[in-house]
Scaffold this active site. Sequence first.
Site, PDB file in Angstrom:
ATOM      1  N   HIS A  87       0.865  -1.186   0.000  1.00 41.78           N
ATOM      2  CA  HIS A  87       0.000   0.000   0.000  1.00 41.78           C
ATOM      3  C   HIS A  87       0.899   1.232   0.000  1.00 41.78           C
ATOM      4  O   HIS A  87       1.877   1.290   0.739  1.00 41.78           O
ATOM      5  CB  HIS A  87      -0.874  -0.026   1.253  1.00 41.78           C
ATOM      6  N   ARG A 128      -6.804  10.330   0.195  1.00 39.68           N
ATOM      7  CA  ARG A 128      -6.682  10.800  -1.197  1.00 39.68           C
ATOM      8  C   ARG A 128      -8.052  10.924  -1.846  1.00 39.68           C
ATOM      9  O   ARG A 128      -8.300  11.805  -2.665  1.00 39.68           O
ATOM     10  CB  ARG A 128      -5.756   9.862  -1.977  1.00 39.68           C
TER      11      ARG A 128
END
Length: 594
Positions: free
Chosen positions: A226, A246
């Site tokens: 990740h 995000r």
Amino acid sequence: MLVIGAGGAGLRAAIEASAAGVRVGLLCKSLLGKAHTVMAEGGIAAALANTDDRDSWKVHFADTMRGGQYVNNWRMAELHAREAPDRVRELEAWGAVFDRTADGRILQRNFGGHKYPRLAHVGDRTGLEMIRTLQDHGIHRGLDIHMELTVITLLTDDGRVAGAVAYDRERGRFRVFRAKAVVLATGGIGRAYRITSNSWEGTGDGHGLAYRAGADLIDMEFVQFHPTGMVWPPSVQGLLVTEGVRGEGGVLRNSEGRRFMFDDIPENYRSQTADNPEEGWRYTQGDKNARRPPELLTRDHVARCIVREIKAGRGSPHGGVFLDISWIKEKLPNAAEHIRKKLPSMYHQFKELANIDITTEAMEIGPTTHYVMGGVKVDSDSQMSTLPGLFAAGECAAGINGANRLGGNSLSDLLVFGKRAGEYAAAFAAGNALPGVDERQVTASITRALEPFERQDGAENPFRVQQDLQGMMQDLVGIVRREEEMREALARLGGLKARAARAGVTGHREYNTGWHTAQDLDNLLTVSEAITRSALERQESRGGHFREDYPQKDPAFATFNVAVRRTHEGAMEVSRVPIPALPPELRLIIEENA
Ligand SMILES: Cc1cc2nc3c(=O)[nH]c(=O)nc-3n(C[C@H](O)[C@H](O)[C@H](O)COP(=O)(O)OP(=O)(O)OC[C@H]3O[C@@H](n4cnc5c(N)ncnc54)[C@H](O)[C@@H]3O)c2cc1C
């Protein structure tokens, strides 16, 4: 029947099997409610089309296949996309609370690789809500629950699974379970690496148990790193920073303040990606005419871009890059309040652990081992492994994600394939007689488990073996891989296996963490070897698997999955399993959604 694991997949499987009238025993290493699923933050991917009515199972299917770089089990990707909305609605009917749209429907958020906002969520605590709901529902179904029990061996009888041997972590007493069918739902393998977002339970037990019992594993080269884990302070290195940051408008910057994700947009995502920051921002705010910002490209790509910046000397002070959500104050008058509402856990995580206020400062982040796409090879519809009577679901099973998983697709996978595994395992149990228990297998399992107590002088410390293994995998079979380094890893694995066979512990069996770690080593070593051998076999770069010596995707490698199995002599055999041709109607869906 037995279900091993009480995360989302295990609970959903147990509920389904119990609803079919089968007596179900549910086993887990930790306390009920503490499984790793509880940590899931961002949400559950399902094409409910609540936030954007252009969404459908077809777009979700095409996104999943593109994200997986077309080596997914396409039938699983199809079933997942078709069935996820019903599974989410079912969860809602069982009492799950979700964030809501203005007109009261389940709210969906943007996530990497998903064309439309698709993640049903509850702030950034979706896993907790899922576990709470499934647990309540399961308890009312009358599941027979055994907590803090570690399964160490799967028993077999005449070519099918017959039960399991386990020990209770509190007192160290052994337990033998006889079962007509077993569902493995043991989660991931992150603890094979030094930097990981996974909880202590992620030691690849289901992978190891299935492999030793004779089932095949596939896709083990595909490990997901990740892009955003905490890098500072060292005590929390690897802890996840949800992609939701995000999704809500957070941007990545290097030490020069540059939004470097605009520098490298893969060709197959170019038409779907914003070419300027303004468009990217509009996308995160729900503008249907805008395209996603490059920060929301797939995880494999974002992680590699971050590594590139760090290697080029443009990283942050503690070896990561900057993730900034505080900048949205330029756009929203109530930005601080908005961030605290949308990302409450992230706000607290950084405030408590790093003394950073994410509403005013940027976070320092870097890649962390997060998820394994590989696992037990299963039949797409029933989830039965290559060993009759043994089923697998959730992160320990493989197929749906191909070379890379899209965020949010795990929680929906747990629901869709947890249900299927429970249903088909119950049918298998109903249709087969109770197998016999081979006492020799039980005795061999217990004798082996107790051996560390016999080794005293000159014994290896199991914690040190585990630590050395994690460091080795991090350095030699991590985000960027090379043949010589992986050959070196195989040689070192031989040495680590020999050391694990000499691991010794002192004291008694009650809550002896050294002894528990000694038990974990077998699984961690199996998983590490499977990852390394499979990664050597795949001489190309695809999804989560990046080879510096073969940096391009090679069409010749798009036609098979890599499988490993244990030979009679105990060696690990690697083979290539052809991927069946995609049916024309599914091919058309992919083309239409390119
Ligand atoms: C921080 C974080 C956030 C995430 N956020 C998201 C998200 O927003 N959306 C998403 O889709 N995915 C997310 N993921 C991924 C997702 O949470 C996992 O893939 C998923 O929860 C795995 O569920 P599972 O049911 O397969 O296994 P787990 O939840 O890991 O449960 C495994 C169970 O097996 C038991 N077990 C293991 N070994 C044994 C053994 N030997 N004997 C007995 N029991 C055993 C454990 O005790 C546990 O009960 C996230 C992951 C992390 C780390």
